[in-house]
Design a protein around this motif. Structure first.
Motif, PDB file in Angstrom:
ATOM      1  N   ARG A 155     -15.396  26.979  -2.603  1.00  0.00           N
ATOM      2  CA  ARG A 155     -14.756  27.426  -1.366  1.00  0.00           C
ATOM      3  C   ARG A 155     -13.908  26.329  -0.744  1.00  0.00           C
ATOM      4  N   THR A 166      -9.396  30.422   3.238  1.00  0.00           N
ATOM      5  CA  THR A 166      -9.071  31.657   2.522  1.00  0.00           C
ATOM      6  C   THR A 166      -9.682  32.854   3.235  1.00  0.00           C
ATOM      7  N   GLU A 167      -9.184  34.041   2.915  1.00  0.00           N
ATOM      8  CA  GLU A 167      -9.738  35.263   3.462  1.00  0.00           C
ATOM      9  C   GLU A 167      -9.616  36.383   2.445  1.00  0.00           C
TER      10      GLU A 167
END
Length: 282
Positions: free
Chosen positions: A107, A24-25
């Protein structure tokens, strides 16, 4: 994407070299603080409370304070810890996927095979798909021992860190202890409302409107010349070393299965096997 970690995924005697990537970002527009009067950048300095000097990051260690005493921990201290030296993602057990509480998911990371042949990687992926199981694994990343769920997403293995049990708060709300009466008509109307909003979830249909409008505002200011020249330099983390080739996948699988069966058989024949198993789980 650039790998943030390299190591080996291990279960039994099977070794699967992998590279780890963040899955993810953050899409938020990056902002920093400035002086309202002249637009000057506001920066923070690391200042020692004893001598008042600015301390370079390379000279900073971490410490634990119990209120009376302080224990300083150096980089060598952290490097000496067993979990910090480990470059393995160890499979602890394979569990039914539905047993993973979504509240514990944290995460997410993509795993890419890091060997001349992805056979062991593909075999593990297909096995998880066929058995509808999720692998619970332990590994070390950035000076922390982590628990994670290893699952399949498309053709890729995904590692999703899990919160530890004591990190999830209990939901205890006195207002929910009260007995609430719901009529059949209220339930029927509520179900009808849900049905009117029913559909198939497609994440691409949703957008962060706040960030879009913020970007439009910035672009408008740039177009109007309401800006000053700046320069920024960004560094990237170094790649880590690790991982190894699987010499004989079939032999490793057979040996792992035989060892697991022998271990389980020996454990089940012991009179206190149930008690020991519970202790091991704990």
């Amino acid at each position: 994407m650039r790998a943030i970690w390299k190591g080996a995924l291990t279960f039994g005697l099977v070794n699967v070299p992998v590279k780890v990537y963040s899955a993810t970002e953050d899409h938020d527009v990056p902002l920093h603080q400035v002086h309202a009067a002249d637009g000057g950048r506001i920066r923070y300095q690391r200042i020692c409370e004893l001598d008042g000097e600015v301390v370079p990051y390379a000279e900073i260690d971490r410490a634990f304070d119990d209120g009376e005493r302080t224990v300083v921990l150096t980089k060598d201290d952290f490097a000496s810890l067993p979990s910090e030296r480990s470059r393995e993602i160890d499979v602890v057990e394979f569990v039914p996927t539905e047993q993973i509480d979504l509240l514990t998911l944290d995460r997410a990371y993509y795993l890419e095979p890091d060997s001349s042949s992805p056979k062991a990687y593909v075999l593990l992926r297909r096995t998880l798909e066929a058995t509808d199981r999720t692998a619970i694994v332990r590994f070390s990343l950035r000076q922390k021992t982590r628990l994670a769920a290893l699952r399949v997403r498309g053709d890729v293995l995904v590692l999703q860190t899990l919160l530890w049990a004591d990190e999830v708060r209990e939901a205890a709300f006195p207002s929910l202890d009260e007995e609430v009466r719901i009529s059949a008509k209220e339930l029927e109307l509520s179900a009808s409302l849900v049905e009117s909003f029913s559909g198939d979830f497609d994440p691409s249909e949703f957008a962060d409107e706040y960030q879009q409008e913020l970007r439009a505002l910035i672009d408008a200011k740039l177009a109007d010349g309401d800006a000053v020249d700046t320069a920024a330099t960004f560094g990237e983390p170094d790649e880590d070393e690790g991982g190894g080739e699987v010499i004989d996948l079939l032999a490793a699988l057979r040996a792992s299965v035989e060892r697991s069966r022998a271990s389980r058989s020996a454990e089940e024949t012991r009179p206190d096997a149930t008690t020991e198993k519970r202790k091991k789980k704990a």
